[in-house]
Design a protein around this motif. Structure first.
Motif, PDB file in Angstrom:
ATOM      1  N   ALA A   1      12.315  -1.123  -6.879  1.00 41.35           N
ATOM      2  CA  ALA A   1      11.255  -2.096  -6.608  1.00 41.35           C
ATOM      3  C   ALA A   1      10.611  -2.565  -7.906  1.00 41.35           C
ATOM      4  CB  ALA A   1      10.206  -1.471  -5.694  1.00 41.35           C
ATOM      5  N   GLN A   2       9.792  -3.598  -7.771  1.00 40.77           N
ATOM      6  CA  GLN A   2       9.077  -4.150  -8.907  1.00 40.77           C
ATOM      7  C   GLN A   2       7.593  -4.248  -8.555  1.00 40.77           C
ATOM      8  OE1 GLN A   2      10.472  -8.012 -10.080  1.00 40.77           O
ATOM      9  NE2 GLN A   2       9.307  -7.993 -11.975  1.00 40.77           N
ATOM     10  N   VAL A   3       6.741  -3.814  -9.471  1.00 40.22           N
ATOM     11  CA  VAL A   3       5.299  -3.943  -9.275  1.00 40.22           C
ATOM     12  C   VAL A   3       4.940  -5.420  -9.370  1.00 40.22           C
ATOM     13  CG1 VAL A   3       3.015  -3.364 -10.192  1.00 40.22           C
ATOM     14  CG2 VAL A   3       4.834  -1.642 -10.199  1.00 40.22           C
TER      15      VAL A   3
ATOM     16  N   GLY B   1       8.951   5.273 -13.052  1.00 40.95           N
ATOM     17  CA  GLY B   1       8.750   3.889 -13.454  1.00 40.95           C
ATOM     18  C   GLY B   1       7.421   3.707 -14.130  1.00 40.95           C
ATOM     19  N   ALA B   2       6.954   2.458 -14.106  1.00 46.20           N
ATOM     20  CA  ALA B   2       5.714   2.116 -14.794  1.00 46.20           C
ATOM     21  C   ALA B   2       4.859   1.220 -13.920  1.00 46.20           C
ATOM     22  CB  ALA B   2       6.021   1.398 -16.103  1.00 46.20           C
ATOM     23  N   ILE B   3       3.583   1.565 -13.833  1.00 47.83           N
ATOM     24  CA  ILE B   3       2.629   0.689 -13.151  1.00 47.83           C
ATOM     25  C   ILE B   3       2.160  -0.327 -14.175  1.00 47.83           C
ATOM     26  CG2 ILE B   3       0.416   0.526 -11.967  1.00 47.83           C
ATOM     27  CD1 ILE B   3       0.886   3.336 -10.888  1.00 47.83           C
TER      28      ILE B   3
ATOM     29  N   ARG C   1      -5.732  -1.282  -5.961  1.00 45.56           N
ATOM     30  CA  ARG C   1      -4.469  -1.501  -5.234  1.00 45.56           C
ATOM     31  C   ARG C   1      -3.258  -1.367  -6.133  1.00 45.56           C
ATOM     32  NH1 ARG C   1      -6.465  -6.462  -5.786  1.00 45.56           N
ATOM     33  NH2 ARG C   1      -7.570  -6.307  -3.819  1.00 45.56           N
ATOM     34  N   LEU C   2      -2.148  -1.025  -5.468  1.00 47.87           N
ATOM     35  CA  LEU C   2      -0.823  -1.049  -6.073  1.00 47.87           C
ATOM     36  C   LEU C   2       0.088  -1.726  -5.059  1.00 47.87           C
ATOM     37  CD1 LEU C   2       1.296  -0.258  -8.209  1.00 47.87           C
ATOM     38  CD2 LEU C   2       1.507   1.946  -7.011  1.00 47.87           C
ATOM     39  N   VAL C   3       0.808  -2.758  -5.506  1.00 48.53           N
ATOM     40  CA  VAL C   3       1.699  -3.511  -4.630  1.00 48.53           C
ATOM     41  C   VAL C   3       3.067  -3.578  -5.304  1.00 48.53           C
ATOM     42  CG1 VAL C   3       2.086  -5.693  -3.420  1.00 48.53           C
ATOM     43  CG2 VAL C   3      -0.256  -4.929  -3.873  1.00 48.53           C
ATOM     44  N   TRP C   4       4.112  -3.218  -4.564  1.00 47.80           N
ATOM     45  CA  TRP C   4       5.462  -3.303  -5.102  1.00 47.80           C
ATOM     46  C   TRP C   4       6.384  -3.981  -4.093  1.00 47.80           C
ATOM     47  CZ3 TRP C   4       3.110   1.056  -3.373  1.00 47.80           C
ATOM     48  CH2 TRP C   4       3.768   1.881  -2.474  1.00 47.80           C
ATOM     49  N   ALA C   5       7.349  -4.724  -4.629  1.00 47.19           N
ATOM     50  CA  ALA C   5       8.252  -5.522  -3.793  1.00 47.19           C
ATOM     51  C   ALA C   5       9.690  -5.105  -4.046  1.00 47.19           C
ATOM     52  CB  ALA C   5       8.087  -7.003  -4.105  1.00 47.19           C
TER      53      ALA C   5
ATOM     54  N   SER D   1      10.925  -6.633   1.231  1.00 46.19           N
ATOM     55  CA  SER D   1       9.772  -5.841   1.666  1.00 46.19           C
ATOM     56  C   SER D   1       8.720  -5.858   0.569  1.00 46.19           C
ATOM     57  CB  SER D   1      10.179  -4.403   2.000  1.00 46.19           C
ATOM     58  OG  SER D   1      10.575  -3.713   0.840  1.00 46.19           O
ATOM     59  N   LEU D   2       7.489  -5.762   0.993  1.00 48.25           N
ATOM     60  CA  LEU D   2       6.339  -5.693   0.105  1.00 48.25           C
ATOM     61  C   LEU D   2       5.521  -4.509   0.591  1.00 48.25           C
ATOM     62  CD1 LEU D   2       4.863  -7.446  -2.162  1.00 48.25           C
ATOM     63  CD2 LEU D   2       3.387  -8.154  -0.272  1.00 48.25           C
ATOM     64  N   ARG D   3       5.360  -3.497  -0.252  1.00 47.25           N
ATOM     65  CA  ARG D   3       4.609  -2.301   0.137  1.00 47.25           C
ATOM     66  C   ARG D   3       3.350  -2.212  -0.696  1.00 47.25           C
ATOM     67  NH1 ARG D   3       8.205   2.666   0.542  1.00 47.25           N
ATOM     68  NH2 ARG D   3       6.231   3.486   1.254  1.00 47.25           N
TER      69      ARG D   3
END
Length: 144
Positions: A65-67, A41-43, A75-79, A88-90
């Motif tokens: 998931a989606q960034v 994927g892509a950040i 930070r990197l957060v994906w849901a 979920s949110l990681r």
């Protein structure tokens, strides 16, 4: 209904640049992350991530998931919407304390009724997974 969260924090003797380089290399996650493998994927804001997710004592599944937030070296957060009443949110977060000293956090937040039930049922496995993620990333960052 409240969110539920599990996270693990650890000190790392590496720069935030080094840790971020490992996080940003999605195809390299399998080398340090025993839970999330084959990441693609892509950040980018709204970027899509696909990965195989293998929590301890649970069957492997493909996660889509989606960034939702990212900041290089921080930070990197994906849901992920995991079904009806289950989200979920990681996240992976890097806090630089000084040159070559950071606090690394990996965590997950569940929301929705089914998310809370999943959390309650699988709490030990989720905790074990978060620990494996930070320890793997710590070892990879400190090895360089």
């Amino acid at each position: 209904m409240d969110d539920t969260r599990i996270e693990k924090r650890v000190g790392v003797q590496a720069t935030s640049d080094r840790i971020w380089d490992l996080v940003a290399d999605l195809s390299g996650w399998s080398a340090w992350n025993p839970v999330d493998t084959d990441v693609e994927g892509a950040i980018a804001y709204g970027g899509r991530l696909t990965m195989n997710e293998a929590w301890p004592d649970m069957p492997e599944r493909q996660a889509l998931a989606q960034v939702v937030e990212w900041q290089p070296r921080v930070r990197l957060v994906w849901a992920e919407r995991r079904g009806f009443l289950f989200q979920s949110l990681r996240y992976i977060q890097i806090e630089e304390l000084g040159p070559g000293n950071c606090i690394l956090t990996a965590g997950i937040r569940f929301s929705g009724l089914r998310g809370e039930l999943f959390h309650d049922k699988h709490r030990p496995a989720i905790r074990q997974a978060q620990e494996a993620i930070v320890e793997g990333l710590k070892a990879a960052a400190e090895a360089a």
